[in-house]
Motif scaffolding. Structure first.
Motif, short mmCIF file in Angstrom:
data_model
loop_
_atom_site.label_atom_id
_atom_site.label_comp_id
_atom_site.label_asym_id
_atom_site.label_seq_id
_atom_site.Cartn_x
_atom_site.Cartn_y
_atom_site.Cartn_z
N ILE A 59 11.88 -4.98 -9.61
CA ILE A 59 12.44 -3.63 -9.65
C ILE A 59 13.62 -3.52 -8.69
CG2 ILE A 59 11.96 -1.20 -9.09
CD1 ILE A 59 9.14 -1.59 -10.12
N LEU A 60 13.48 -4.13 -7.50
CA LEU A 60 14.59 -4.11 -6.55
C LEU A 60 15.79 -4.89 -7.07
CD1 LEU A 60 12.95 -4.52 -3.03
CD2 LEU A 60 13.72 -2.45 -4.16
N LEU A 61 15.53 -6.01 -7.75
CA LEU A 61 16.62 -6.77 -8.34
C LEU A 61 17.40 -5.92 -9.33
CD1 LEU A 61 15.08 -10.29 -9.08
CD2 LEU A 61 16.99 -9.81 -7.56
N ALA A 62 16.67 -5.22 -10.18
CA ALA A 62 17.33 -4.42 -11.20
C ALA A 62 18.15 -3.28 -10.58
CB ALA A 62 16.28 -3.84 -12.17
N ILE A 63 17.61 -2.65 -9.52
CA ILE A 63 18.29 -1.50 -8.92
C ILE A 63 19.45 -1.94 -8.02
CG2 ILE A 63 18.01 0.43 -7.31
CD1 ILE A 63 15.15 0.72 -8.33
N ARG A 64 19.19 -2.93 -7.14
CA ARG A 64 20.18 -3.29 -6.13
C ARG A 64 21.20 -4.34 -6.59
NH1 ARG A 64 16.26 -3.75 -0.74
NH2 ARG A 64 15.55 -1.57 -0.75
N VAL A 65 20.78 -5.25 -7.46
CA VAL A 65 21.67 -6.31 -7.89
C VAL A 65 22.36 -5.95 -9.21
CG1 VAL A 65 21.82 -8.75 -8.55
CG2 VAL A 65 20.28 -8.05 -6.69
N LEU A 66 21.56 -5.47 -10.19
CA LEU A 66 22.14 -5.13 -11.49
C LEU A 66 22.64 -3.69 -11.55
CD1 LEU A 66 19.50 -6.82 -13.84
CD2 LEU A 66 21.66 -7.76 -13.01
N HIS A 67 22.24 -2.88 -10.57
CA HIS A 67 22.63 -1.47 -10.51
C HIS A 67 22.14 -0.69 -11.74
CE1 HIS A 67 25.04 -2.61 -7.09
NE2 HIS A 67 25.70 -3.49 -7.83
N TRP A 68 20.94 -1.04 -12.19
CA TRP A 68 20.32 -0.28 -13.27
C TRP A 68 19.81 1.04 -12.73
CZ3 TRP A 68 16.68 -4.00 -16.49
CH2 TRP A 68 17.48 -4.97 -17.10
N PRO A 69 19.71 2.07 -13.59
CA PRO A 69 19.01 3.29 -13.17
C PRO A 69 17.55 2.98 -12.86
CG PRO A 69 20.27 3.65 -15.19
CD PRO A 69 20.28 2.17 -14.93
N ALA A 70 16.97 3.75 -11.96
CA ALA A 70 15.59 3.47 -11.54
C ALA A 70 14.62 3.48 -12.72
CB ALA A 70 15.15 4.52 -10.51
N HIS A 71 14.85 4.37 -13.71
CA HIS A 71 13.91 4.45 -14.82
C HIS A 71 14.08 3.32 -15.83
CE1 HIS A 71 17.51 6.69 -16.08
NE2 HIS A 71 17.18 6.39 -17.32
N HIS A 72 15.12 2.47 -15.67
CA HIS A 72 15.28 1.29 -16.51
C HIS A 72 14.82 0.01 -15.81
CE1 HIS A 72 18.71 3.35 -19.00
NE2 HIS A 72 17.49 3.74 -19.36
N SER A 73 14.66 0.07 -14.50
CA SER A 73 14.42 -1.14 -13.73
C SER A 73 13.09 -1.80 -14.05
CB SER A 73 14.46 -0.80 -12.23
OG SER A 73 13.47 0.16 -11.91
N VAL A 74 12.14 -1.04 -14.56
CA VAL A 74 10.81 -1.58 -14.83
C VAL A 74 10.81 -2.58 -15.98
CG1 VAL A 74 10.08 0.16 -16.49
CG2 VAL A 74 8.39 -0.85 -14.96
#
Length: 421
Positions: free
Chosen positions: A249-264
């Motif tokens: 989840i942190l990878l998706a938010i901090r590295v890919l800059h995905w919205p939090a509701h997509h990170s899962v």
């Protein structure tokens, strides 16, 4: 009436089959909903930690507290269950979990959240022991072909449906409402468990009396190469899966800059890939003449996933890594389980060891990943995890190829196949 007598055995057999089918459907439904709540709560706890602005290590501590408690609670749960009944046990701990999740979002600091998650893990260990015991008791009647259904369904809920539900609830209703809905689901599970689970586990004890002899102590077990390799790769798998599960989840938010509701979705894609292997590819993998090559290839797929996560920060690459990791972990679990099932060992002892090692490995993996992420950076953690996998691969698969071992080395355990329960 005479004409009806020959129909009685058929009617009894039909009724028994109907009862088994109904039990299986209810039990799998209970397992799926239980897995959904566990997976949903992983997302809730992670996002609660982010809401409290914790460090990587503090976040790993929150996540690993539950796993550590599950490891510590597994053996005591067995003693408690042997003196109680699974119906009462499951209902009581489910209601306790409902109360805990009503309290969690209002706790003032991450230390209190970690402590509460530890208590949650103790309760979940009791629930897991109760459900797995009931399933093992009924498995001889259900047939060994259903042996993977419990774990596959649980993973489907924990790693795919649960994270998606938790993510949706938070996006639509907010974090605190998500915890309250989770508490409601635990209360519902208490009622369902009361309806589905039996009052006792007597058949399990009867089955244990006829268990075949085999290596039982840890020293005896570790003398067997098949046991050593299984333990090694199961520990590495749990170590890796927990690290990726905590930080995807942190990878998706901090590295890919995905919205939090997509990170899962990174976690969900990995879980779904693993479930598909467990539920649908078991026969293809285990009966294949290239079984050992598939086993080694699965470990290469895990290493490829770690390499991608560390070096290529893009959405497509990370989704591909999640698929590779799920497939690799699924094949790894299938082969390890089958190897142990056909090995001349005490199955109960090995199962207990694997459960304990898996939980301890998961806890250590999350904590070590959290510490390394703070020191070296998040992406570098996955590159560091490559080294133990590469060493294990060279030691096990590489040495076999150098010795030109025949592909059918594992089937040499076939004479013990009749000892499988």
């Amino acid at each position: 009436m005479n004409k009806s007598l020959p129909l009685q055995p058929d009617a009894a057999a039909s009724a028994r089959e109907g009862e088994l089918r109904a039990f299986l459907l209810r039990f799998i439904g209970l397992t799926l909903l239980s897995g959904v709540t566990i997976g949903m709560n992983k997302v809730l706890a992670t996002l609660l930690g982010l809401h409290l602005h914790v460090s990587n290590f503090q976040l790993a501590t929150i996540s690993s507290a539950e796993t550590l408690a599950m490891a510590l609670g597994t053996i005591p749960a067995g003693y408690i269950l042997s003196r109680g009944n699974p119906k009462h046990l499951y209902a009581a701990v489910s209601l306790s979990l409902a109360l805990a999740f009503c309290v969690l979002p209002w706790l003032p600091g991450w230390q209190w959240v970690a402590l509460m998650m530890f208590l949650v893990g103790l309760c979940i260990s009791l629930r897991i022991v109760a459900m797995s015991t009931v399933f093992l008791v009924r498995l001889p009647e259900l047939g060994q072909g259903k042996a993977g259904w419990y774990k596959g369904t649980l993973i489907l809920g924990m790693q795919f449906l649960g994270p998606l539900c938790g993510n949706y609830l938070i996006a639509q209703l907010g974090l605190k409402a998500g915890f309250l809905i989770s508490a409601l689901m635990f209360a519902i599970l208490a009622v369902l468990g009361w309806q589905v689970l039996p009052d006792n586990t007597a058949p399990r004890k009867q089955a244990g009396q006829g268990a075949p002899p085999g290596a039982a102590s840890l020293r005896e077990l570790l003398r067997l190469p098949i046991v050593r390799s299984t333990y090694l790769f199961e520990i590495l798998a749990s170590f890796t899966a927990s690290s990726v599960g905590v930080f995807s989840i942190l990878l998706a938010i901090r590295v890919l800059h995905w919205p939090a509701h997509h990170s899962v979705w990174l976690m969900a894609v990995q879980g779904l890939s693993c479930v598909l292997v467990l539920l649908f590819l078991g026969r293809c993998v285990l009966a294949s003449r290239y079984r050992e090559q598939l086993y080694g290839g699965a470990h290469l797929a895990i290493m490829a996933a770690l390499l991608i996560l560390g070096l290529w920060p893009s959405s497509i690459a990370y989704l591909a890594a999640s698929v590779l990791l799920g497939l690799g972990l699924g094949v790894n679990n299938l082969v390890n389980t089958d190897n142990i099932a056909r090995a001349p060992v005490d199955k109960a002892r090995v199962s207990a060891h694997l459960t304990l090692f898996g939980m301890v490995g998961g806890t250590a993996g999350a904590l070590a990943a959290g510490h390394l992420a703070d020191v070296t950076g998040l992406r570098n953690v996955f590159l560091i995890w490559l080294f133990p996998w590469l060493a294990a691969w060279l030691c096990f698969h590489g040495s076999r190829w150098l010795r030109r071992a025949p592909p059918a080395a594992i089937p040499s355990l076939a004479p013990t196949a009749e000892s499988v329960p």
